[in-house]
Write a protein that holds these residues in place. Structure first.
Motif, short mmCIF file in Angstrom:
data_model
loop_
_atom_site.label_atom_id
_atom_site.label_comp_id
_atom_site.label_asym_id
_atom_site.label_seq_id
_atom_site.Cartn_x
_atom_site.Cartn_y
_atom_site.Cartn_z
N ALA A 172 34.37 5.94 -31.41
CA ALA A 172 35.47 6.88 -31.16
C ALA A 172 36.39 6.37 -30.05
N GLY A 173 35.80 5.79 -29.01
CA GLY A 173 36.60 5.26 -27.92
C GLY A 173 37.48 4.11 -28.37
N ALA A 174 36.93 3.22 -29.19
CA ALA A 174 37.74 2.11 -29.71
C ALA A 174 38.86 2.64 -30.59
N ALA A 175 38.56 3.61 -31.44
CA ALA A 175 39.60 4.18 -32.32
C ALA A 175 40.69 4.88 -31.52
N ALA A 183 35.50 -3.09 -29.25
CA ALA A 183 34.06 -2.84 -29.25
C ALA A 183 33.39 -3.77 -30.24
N LEU A 184 32.20 -4.21 -29.88
CA LEU A 184 31.36 -4.99 -30.79
C LEU A 184 30.43 -4.02 -31.50
N LEU A 234 40.60 1.77 -37.35
CA LEU A 234 40.16 0.55 -36.69
C LEU A 234 40.51 -0.65 -37.55
N VAL A 235 40.67 -1.79 -36.89
CA VAL A 235 40.85 -3.06 -37.60
C VAL A 235 39.91 -4.08 -36.96
N VAL A 236 39.55 -5.10 -37.71
CA VAL A 236 38.71 -6.18 -37.18
C VAL A 236 39.58 -7.12 -36.37
N VAL A 237 39.17 -7.38 -35.14
CA VAL A 237 39.91 -8.26 -34.24
C VAL A 237 39.51 -9.71 -34.49
N ASP A 238 40.47 -10.59 -34.51
CA ASP A 238 40.20 -12.02 -34.72
C ASP A 238 39.75 -12.64 -33.40
N ALA A 239 38.52 -12.32 -33.00
CA ALA A 239 37.96 -12.84 -31.76
C ALA A 239 37.24 -14.16 -32.03
N PRO A 240 37.25 -15.08 -31.07
CA PRO A 240 36.59 -16.38 -31.29
C PRO A 240 35.09 -16.22 -31.53
N GLY A 241 34.59 -16.98 -32.51
CA GLY A 241 33.16 -16.97 -32.79
C GLY A 241 32.67 -15.77 -33.56
N MET A 242 33.57 -14.94 -34.03
CA MET A 242 33.19 -13.74 -34.79
C MET A 242 33.47 -13.96 -36.28
#
Length: 288
Positions: free
Chosen positions: A221-224, A230-231, A246-254
């Motif tokens: 809920a906090g991320a939204a 948030a992971l 929410l959307v998936v973040v293009d974080a390195p190594g994910m």
């Protein structure tokens, strides 16, 4: 030394007061006080002492409490094993699951299992990773659903299911994501996901601001709401991703591959095996 004395002592150790222990056990305060005093005589040293209006463990009591919990767990496990051996379909099953597994995997599994075997007595404990592995180690759980078992826990992995961890955020936060600057919304200490997030950031030398929230639902809920990234398990945010909150973040190594595990102790009861066979009929689960 009796089981009732051990239960009274553990209840006092957990709650810090005779009154709260009595309420937990549905007995009188005098019964709890008498049981703890008798156990102290059995052991030969004081196990508790006054601390203002409450009680605290003495050093001897603190040393003894872990053994008392394991003894109670063994007694409960022994009863469960005996009932299971007599008639697996009428035995008992003590499940422990981390929050995401309990929220996302167990409701349908338990409903269909109860429909198939309505006479099995099922108890479920839900908590962070540290708690559920502690329950397995102390013989308070027959089967744990969580991530990989930690080192030092006698464990038998019976089944696995894929689980992908992703970094998510509201669209606005994702658009300006920076690994070292964007706040991270995290679970409480003791959570396996929290430990994974901390390790991920440490490996990359990143030290972004952190906001700790008390449950998996609160983190999502906090991320939204735009508090940060948030992971989380992709299983936990399917609806949020589908509707765009929410959307998936293009974080390195994910993303990270962190499979779910169904884990028993060194002894697996027939009733536990019935549940695991039912689990393996569900989509995604495979034998270990």
């Amino acid at each position: 030394m009796t089981e009732a004395r051990l239960r009274s002592f553990v209840a006092v150790a957990d709650t810090g007061s005779v009154r709260a222990a009595a309420q937990r056990l549905y007995v009188t305060e005098s019964a709890v006080s008498a049981a703890v005093a008798a156990l102290s005589r059995d052991v030969g040293v004081p196990l508790v002492e006054r601390d203002g209006r409450g009680l605290r463990l003495t050093p001897a009591g603190a040393a003894y409490a872990g053994y008392a919990r394991r003894v109670l767990g063994l007694l409960e496990g022994g009863r469960a094993a005996a009932r299971s051996a007599a008639d697996p379909a009428r035995g008992s099953l003590r499940l422990a699951a981390v929050t995401t597994a309990a929220d996302q995997l167990l409701p349908e599994l338990l409903a269909s299992f109860r429909e198939r075997l309505p006479d099995v007595d099922v108890a479920l404990e839900v908590g962070p990773s540290r708690q559920v592995w502690g329950s397995l180690a102390a013989y308070r759980a027959d089967l744990v659903l969580a991530g990989r078992p930690p080192a030092g826990v006698d464990a038998t992995v019976l089944a696995r299911r894929p689980n992908e961890l992703v970094v998510v955020a509201s669209p606005a936060v994702a658009a300006r994501f920076a690994l070292d600057a964007t706040p991270w919304v995290m679970r409480e200490p003791g959570s396996g996901t929290r430990a994974t997030a901390e390790a991920y950031l440490a490996e990359r030398g990143a030290a972004p601001p952190r906001l700790v929230l008390g449950s998996n639902g609160a983190v999502i809920a906090g991320a939204a709401a735009g508090l940060g990234v948030a992971l989380v398990s992709r299983d936990a945010v399917g609806a949020h991703l589908a509707d765009g909150r929410l959307v998936v973040v293009d974080a390195p190594g994910m993303p990270l591959d962190r499979p779910w595990h169904a884990v028993a102790g060194t002894t697996v009861t027939p009733t536990t095996r019935l549940f695991v066979r039912h689990l393996l009929d569900a989509p995604g689960w495979t034998p270990a």
